[in-house]
Design an enzyme around this catalytic site. Structure first.
Site, mmCIF file in Angstrom:
data_model
loop_
_atom_site.group_PDB
_atom_site.id
_atom_site.type_symbol
_atom_site.label_atom_id
_atom_site.label_comp_id
_atom_site.label_asym_id
_atom_site.label_seq_id
_atom_site.Cartn_x
_atom_site.Cartn_y
_atom_site.Cartn_z
ATOM 1 N N SER A 288 0.856 -1.178 0.000
ATOM 2 C CA SER A 288 0.000 0.000 0.000
ATOM 3 C C SER A 288 0.893 1.229 0.000
ATOM 4 O O SER A 288 2.055 1.152 0.418
ATOM 5 C CB SER A 288 -0.855 -0.020 1.279
ATOM 6 O OG SER A 288 -1.488 1.220 1.494
ATOM 7 N N TYR B 54 -1.585 0.670 10.958
ATOM 8 C CA TYR B 54 -1.651 0.231 9.566
ATOM 9 C C TYR B 54 -0.401 0.658 8.797
ATOM 10 O O TYR B 54 0.198 -0.155 8.092
ATOM 11 C CB TYR B 54 -2.912 0.776 8.889
ATOM 12 C CG TYR B 54 -3.068 0.328 7.462
ATOM 13 C CD1 TYR B 54 -3.408 -0.992 7.168
ATOM 14 C CD2 TYR B 54 -2.895 1.215 6.404
ATOM 15 C CE1 TYR B 54 -3.566 -1.418 5.859
ATOM 16 C CE2 TYR B 54 -3.045 0.803 5.091
ATOM 17 C CZ TYR B 54 -3.380 -0.510 4.829
ATOM 18 O OH TYR B 54 -3.527 -0.935 3.522
#
Length: 166
Positions: A132, A145
């Site tokens: 990501s 995250y």
């Protein structure tokens, strides 16, 4: 028969470049059923086998390997992911940090380790670790995250062509 192990995000077009058989994994199972129907309908020379499970669960990963039997695996797309909180570090729950690391980093490690023998047996194994942008930059309240996705990026960078054995 060459098999591609891939997350449910792959379209029938991208699948057609991999192998004649794909094991589409997703958790929960409803995320993979539409993909399987689409590919089986649009590419009759391809076959998609559903497999469900969750990468933090070692038994689930072992079941996936057992499900494959003697088939070699030519492509592995490791795309585990999950964000479990949006709290600043001062209010963060350490449990959500552990869960994020377990899914985003250790999930990739477990899957690669479990399928590496089958990738080697294929004679042309390819591993694609998908991360990501959160693995390269950070954002407000994205602590667990972004930290975990930085770990995913590090796994991909460290275990590049020389790290996994060429």
């Amino acid at each position: 028969m060459p098999v591609a192990i891939a997350p449910a995000l792959l379209s029938s077009n991208s699948f057609s470049h991999f192998a004649t058989t794909m094991v589409a994994t997703a958790f929960p199972a409803r995320f993979v059923s539409d993909l399987i129907s689409d590919i089986n309908r649009s590419t009759p020379n391809r076959r998609v086998i559903p497999a469900t499970g969750t990468v933090p669960n070692e038994a689930s990963v072992a079941a996936l390997v057992a499900h494959l039997g003697d088939d070699a695996v030519s492509v592995l797309v490791a795309n585990a992911g999950g964000a479990y909180d949006g709290s600043p570090i001062a209010q963060a729950d350490a449990t959500s940090w552990l869960q994020s690391f377990d899914v985003n980093v250790l999930g990739v490690v477990r899957t690669v380790q479990a399928l590496l023998p089958k990738l080697v047996d294929s004679g042309a194994g390819t591993i694609l670790v998908m991360g990501s942008t959160a693995g390269r930059i950070v954002y407000e309240n994205g602590g667990s995250y972004t930290a975990a996705k930085h770990g995913t990026a590090a796994v991909a960078d460290v275990e590049g062509p020389c790290g996994i054995g060429a």
